[in-house]
Design an enzyme around this catalytic site. Structure first.
Site, mmCIF file in Angstrom:
data_model
loop_
_atom_site.group_PDB
_atom_site.id
_atom_site.type_symbol
_atom_site.label_atom_id
_atom_site.label_comp_id
_atom_site.label_asym_id
_atom_site.label_seq_id
_atom_site.Cartn_x
_atom_site.Cartn_y
_atom_site.Cartn_z
ATOM 1 N N GLN A 81 -17.254 25.886 7.694
ATOM 2 C CA GLN A 81 -18.028 25.819 8.941
ATOM 3 C C GLN A 81 -19.216 26.772 8.911
ATOM 4 O O GLN A 81 -19.081 27.936 8.536
ATOM 5 C CB GLN A 81 -17.152 26.151 10.147
ATOM 6 C CG GLN A 81 -17.912 25.834 11.427
ATOM 7 C CD GLN A 81 -17.170 26.208 12.691
ATOM 8 O OE1 GLN A 81 -16.965 27.375 12.967
ATOM 9 N NE2 GLN A 81 -16.794 25.213 13.460
ATOM 10 N N CYS A 91 -18.593 26.920 19.785
ATOM 11 C CA CYS A 91 -18.174 28.287 20.052
ATOM 12 C C CYS A 91 -18.953 28.867 21.219
ATOM 13 O O CYS A 91 -20.187 28.857 21.201
ATOM 14 C CB CYS A 91 -18.407 29.122 18.795
ATOM 15 S SG CYS A 91 -17.627 30.709 18.908
ATOM 16 N N LYS A 129 -18.445 20.141 15.233
ATOM 17 C CA LYS A 129 -17.457 20.544 16.242
ATOM 18 C C LYS A 129 -18.198 20.885 17.528
ATOM 19 O O LYS A 129 -19.130 21.693 17.524
ATOM 20 C CB LYS A 129 -16.663 21.744 15.743
ATOM 21 C CG LYS A 129 -15.617 22.212 16.737
ATOM 22 C CD LYS A 129 -14.490 22.929 16.015
ATOM 23 C CE LYS A 129 -13.446 23.435 16.993
ATOM 24 N NZ LYS A 129 -13.919 24.585 17.775
ATOM 25 N N ARG A 152 -4.950 27.988 18.800
ATOM 26 C CA ARG A 152 -4.141 29.143 19.189
ATOM 27 C C ARG A 152 -2.637 28.919 19.018
ATOM 28 O O ARG A 152 -1.907 29.855 18.727
ATOM 29 C CB ARG A 152 -4.470 29.527 20.635
ATOM 30 C CG ARG A 152 -5.872 30.138 20.755
ATOM 31 C CD ARG A 152 -6.329 30.183 22.185
ATOM 32 N NE ARG A 152 -6.517 28.836 22.713
ATOM 33 C CZ ARG A 152 -6.726 28.560 23.989
ATOM 34 N NH1 ARG A 152 -6.766 29.528 24.855
ATOM 35 N NH2 ARG A 152 -6.892 27.297 24.383
#
Ligand SMILES: Cc1cc2nc3c(=O)[nH]c(=O)nc-3n(C[C@H](O)[C@H](O)[C@H](O)COP(=O)(O)O)c2cc1C
Length: 341
Positions: free
Chosen positions: A71, A101, A140, A226
């Protein structure tokens, strides 16, 4: 499903990119335990940051089983194109562009999810990166800049037009940060509107949730972040449930011990004694977070300064448990892994 020429299983289970978490050691562990697809931590496209120790450690994907997606993050089309080429030359199988992000460090420079408010810039970046390399390029994203502008479908269409090979969509907007719950309606709309494979991402913590999200969105795969922290077993648990409709019993204590030990040793070796012990602390905290009786050891483990001390305390903790004890948190019953980024 297929990304470029890479064939991946249907209902593909992907490990989400997480800076500071999904290093080479954790990627390898998740693969070992059932992840079909992994993405590296993000690498800055800024050439001035290329030769730092952090970048060098993050760039170490050579020799990993294919495909590993590397990435990259940034906002300058030319820098991103150069970064894509640089990583392709070093063995990246796939280039993933980070527009998901919300971190200030990334967004202040109009990168990450901040780019979603500038579709023209998105197209420029995608065109430059796709033209720069002859390996697949993936993207993404979040569902949009904020709940009033959920432009995920538009961005997904632009991505498909630009030749992007797959998308991962986190079901929150940039403004949501990690608050509230992920929504999957926008992801379902994206899946209907584009024909490239889509990974649905956000708050997937159990095998049932994975199946529900796959069914609801029609996505080609799910991406787990997570919930894999301290629980790399989640991938095999989900796969087993998708295949059979049954739950695997939680990993027995003996296996958890062996996996943790191997993981810690690899971290010590890779990062060196001091940094390795520090990186390992974070993972130990996650592994032992909800294990009964772990609290005292957890505190001591957090204070250990040397690899041998850390491993010794870990052995002491598990010596107090029968090896077949199912001390793993039952992911099927509840979801202890929801935590802020
Ligand atoms: C510690 C942490 C680091 C992250 N770093 C990245 C990153 O480098 N690149 C990226 O695209 N997303 C990053 N993310 C976002 C995740 O990939 C994922 O989209 C998000 O956590 C939602 O999925 P989850 O609910 O399964 O965790 C990060 C998330 C966390 C918690």
């Amino acid at each position: 499903m297929q990304i470029g020429h890479y064939k991946l299983p249907s209902d593909c289970l992907a490990l989400a990119p997480m800076a500071g978490v999904t290093d080479r050691q954790f990627r390898s562990l998740c693969r070992q335990l059932g992840a079909d697809y992994v993405v590296t931590e993000m690498l800055s496209a800024n050439p001035a940051l290329r030769d730092t120790r952090k970048s060098r450690l993050r760039e170490a994907f050579e020799g990993e089983p294919e495909p590993v997606a590397v990435q990259i993050a940034g906002s300058e089309p030319q820098w991103l194109a150069d970064a894509a080429r640089y990583n392709a030359d070093r063995g990246a199988a796939i280039i993933d562009i980070n527009m998901g992000c919300p971190a200030k460090k990334v967004c202040n420079k109009l990168a990450g999810s901040a780019l979603l408010s500038d579709p023209h810039k998105v197209s420029e970046i995608l065109a430059a990166v796709v033209a720069a390399v002859d390996i697949p390029v993936t993207l993404k994203i979040r569902t949009g800049p904020d709940p009033e502008q959920r432009n995920g479908v538009l961005i997904a269409r632009l991505a498909e037009e630009a030749g992007v090979a797959a998308l991962a969509v986190h079901g929150r907007t940039r403004a949501d940060k990690f608050q509230g719950n992920a929504e999957y309606e926008t992801i379902a709309q994206i899946c209907q509107q584009v024909s490239i494979p889509v990974f649905a991402n956000g708050d997937i913590e159990t095998p049932q949730q994975a199946r529900e999200v796959l069914q609801f969105t029609g996505a080609a795969g799910v991406m787990i972040g997570r919930a894999a922290q301290g629980n790399p077993w989640i991938f095999r648990e989900i796969r087993h449930f998708l295949d059979t409709g049954d739950f695997l019993p939680p990993a027995p204590a003996g296996e958890i011990h062996a996996v943790m030990r191997q993981h810690l040793q690899e971290l010590h070796e890779y990062y060196g004694d001091e940094a390795g012990v520090r990186v390992a602390r974070k993972h130990i905290g996650w592994y032992l977070e909800s294990r009964p009786g772990a609290q005292n050891y957890r505190t001591a483990l957090m204070q250990a300064q040397q690899p041998e001390q850390q491993l010794g305390l870990l052995d002491d903790f598990f010596a107090g448990l029968p090896a077949d004890a199912q001390c793993a948190t039952d992911q099927n019953e509840h979801s202890p892994h929801r935590r802020a980024a």
